[in-house]
Design an enzyme around this catalytic site. Structure first.
Site, PDB file in Angstrom:
ATOM      1  N   CYS A  29       0.892  -1.282   0.136  1.00 17.88           N
ATOM      2  CA  CYS A  29      -0.071  -0.084  -0.059  1.00 17.88           C
ATOM      3  C   CYS A  29       0.851   1.328   0.079  1.00 17.88           C
ATOM      4  CB  CYS A  29      -0.847   0.071   1.326  1.00 17.88           C
ATOM      5  SG  CYS A  29      -1.813  -1.467   1.346  1.00 17.88           S
ATOM      6  N   CYS A  57     -12.830   0.223   8.750  1.00 16.94           N
ATOM      7  CA  CYS A  57     -12.013  -0.049   7.723  1.00 16.94           C
ATOM      8  C   CYS A  57     -11.906   0.886   6.448  1.00 16.94           C
ATOM      9  CB  CYS A  57     -12.558  -1.499   7.240  1.00 16.94           C
ATOM     10  SG  CYS A  57     -12.573  -2.757   8.553  1.00 16.94           S
ATOM     11  N   SER A  58     -11.054   1.029   5.898  1.00 21.82           N
ATOM     12  CA  SER A  58     -11.140   1.603   4.312  1.00 21.82           C
ATOM     13  C   SER A  58     -11.496   0.701   3.477  1.00 21.82           C
ATOM     14  CB  SER A  58      -9.342   1.803   4.156  1.00 21.82           C
ATOM     15  OG  SER A  58      -8.886   0.660   3.881  1.00 21.82           O
ATOM     16  N   LYS A 116     -10.143   5.994   4.855  1.00 23.40           N
ATOM     17  CA  LYS A 116     -11.471   5.550   5.224  1.00 23.40           C
ATOM     18  C   LYS A 116     -12.625   6.150   4.163  1.00 23.40           C
ATOM     19  CE  LYS A 116     -14.804   3.906   7.555  1.00 23.40           C
ATOM     20  NZ  LYS A 116     -15.299   3.962   6.336  1.00 23.40           N
ATOM     21  N   HIS A 126      -9.327   3.499  -0.750  1.00 23.93           N
ATOM     22  CA  HIS A 126      -7.828   3.264  -0.727  1.00 23.93           C
ATOM     23  C   HIS A 126      -7.684   2.468  -1.880  1.00 23.93           C
ATOM     24  CE1 HIS A 126      -4.216   2.059   0.973  1.00 23.93           C
ATOM     25  NE2 HIS A 126      -4.488   0.954   1.586  1.00 23.93           N
TER      26      HIS A 126
END
Ligand code: COA
Length: 388
Positions: A87, A210-211, A332, A336
């Site tokens: 990421c 969570c994203s 978020k 992402h």
């Protein structure tokens, strides 16, 4: 080393983009950035593209050449290189572009980041993301990224008294910022109750901690600072580029609540910029999960270790707080698309420092920081930018 500046930025809408291909996304972000900078193809010396796992997500590798081709530059034979660090692929591409200009090798560089994650099913996407964890010690036993960050959250709650409410407040804040960002995946307000009562993913992290899984691309044009005049009267200088690494597996770390790769990258960046954390006006940090934002503001030195939850509760990091964090909506709410994230953070900081962030503009913003993490913290980049 030469000074380097951002002279153009471009972003696609983030979300589930069923009607756009990988090629279309990167060409859209790239052409917006090139148009913004006013550079022509034959002025570009090199391209660096961050992408984590295009092979698994869309069955396509060899992304460097593909991006040059999709951008219409195949006849120019521009050196085009794909950069990978899970990421943090976008942050690493940014650093490679920066170093290539700082070294004197290149004058103008395109940095891109992209991921198209929704062309596969949810389980396959989760498995693909887990390839960034330690296969032998973590993924093989079934742990996922929500699972890894849940362990960090549990430990943080145990060590420092961080609460589920404080985690939820990160999500509420970032969704509130996302409403103001037309490029964000989720432009919807959430309440503390909704965040706290959301479907459990991996205790203590619920859906709103969570994203999401996102398609999207981002691009920036970098230029040797001494040559920016031809292109813009609002260059944004990159005053530091830091990078750190750590063990792939969480259990090998001295303390799972501290991401030492962040601590190291931040130290390197503050030293280069000759600044302290207190000099930063705003930050985009890697909130892949709400606990990650809490750890990030601690590890970047904005608050003391263990005080991240309290800082969020005390609204220090809101848009009108003393240190606005994730004004874009963060991972978020903005979304992402893993390889694009590090570059998209630079887009947000640049827009803020140019005074072009519209409804989410931070007043008098002069110095901004971008923090991008790979995996559970085995790779980190920190960039500091300053309005000229
Ligand atoms: N935040 C808010 N809403 C979300 C969401 C999120 N993270 N993820 C999904 N949703 C919403 C969807 O928009 C959808 O809403 P709708 O019914 O109104 O259309 C609903 O929840 C169901 O979406 P779906 O795609 O079926 O969710 P899912 O159960 O397949 O996935 C997660 C949810 C949390 C598992 C997934 O988002 C995920 O894996 N996130 C983590 C990604 C990750 O690990 N990234 C790398 C970090 S290092």
């Amino acid at each position: 080393m030469r000074d380097v500046a951002v002279i153009g930025v471009g972003l696609t809408k983030f979300g589930e983009l069923w009607d756009k291909s990988f090629r279309q996304l990167i060409a859209e972000a790239g052409s917006k950035a090139i148009f913004d900078a006013g550079v022509s193809g034959n002025e570009i010396d090199a391209m660096y593209i961050g992408s984590m796992s295009s092979g698994r997500f869309i069955g396509q590798e060899h992304i460097g050449a593909l991006v040059a081709d999709a951008s219409g530059f195949s006849q120019l034979h521009i050196p085009a290189t794909r950069v990978e660090g899970a990421c943090a692929s976008g942050g690493l591409a940014m650093r490679e572009g920066y170093l290539s200009i700082a070294s004197g090798m290149n004058d103008i560089v395109v940095v891109g980041g992209i991921e198209k994650m929704n062309d596969v099913g949810g389980n396959f996407a989760t498995e693909t993301l887990a390839t960034a964890a330690d296969q032998e010690w973590e993924a093989f036993f079934g742990v996922t990224f929500p699972g890894l960050y849940a362990m960090i959250a549990m430990r943080h709650m145990h060590e420092y008294g961080t609460t589920k409410e404080q985690l939820a407040q990160v999500a509420v804040k970032n969704h509130a910022n996302g409403i103001l960002n037309p490029y964000a995946q989720y432009q919807r307000k959430i309440t503390l109750e909704q965040a706290l009562n959301a479907t459990m993913v991996a205790y203590p992290l619920g859906l709103m901690d969570c994203s999401p899984v996102t398609d999207g691309a981002a691009s920036v044009i970098l230029c040797a600072a001494e040559k920016t005049k031809k292109f813009t009267d609002k260059p944004v200088k990159i005053i530091a580029s830091g990078q750190g690494s750590d063990t792939l597996a969480l259990h090998s770390r001295r303390d799972i609540c501290t991401l030492d790769a962040t601590v190291h990258a931040a130290k390197m960046a503050y030293k280069q910029a000759n600044l302290k954390s207190s000099n930063i006006d705003l930050a985009e940090v890697h909130d892949c999960f709400t606990i990650a934002e809490i750890c990030a503001i601690e590890d970047l030195g904005f608050v003391e270790k263990g005080q991240g939850g309290k800082a969020v509760e005390n609204k220090i990091t809101t848009l009108d707080g003393s240190l606005p964090v994730n004004t874009s909506g963060g991972l978020k709410s903005k979304g992402h698309p893993v390889g694009a994230t590090g570059v998209a953070q630079i887009v947000e900081i640049t827009q803020q420092l140019r005074g072009e962030a519209e409804k989410r503009q931070v007043k008098d913003a002069r110095i901004g920081l971008a923090h991008n993490i790979g995996g559970s913290g085995a790779t980190c980049t920190v960039h500091i930018l300053e309005a000229v």
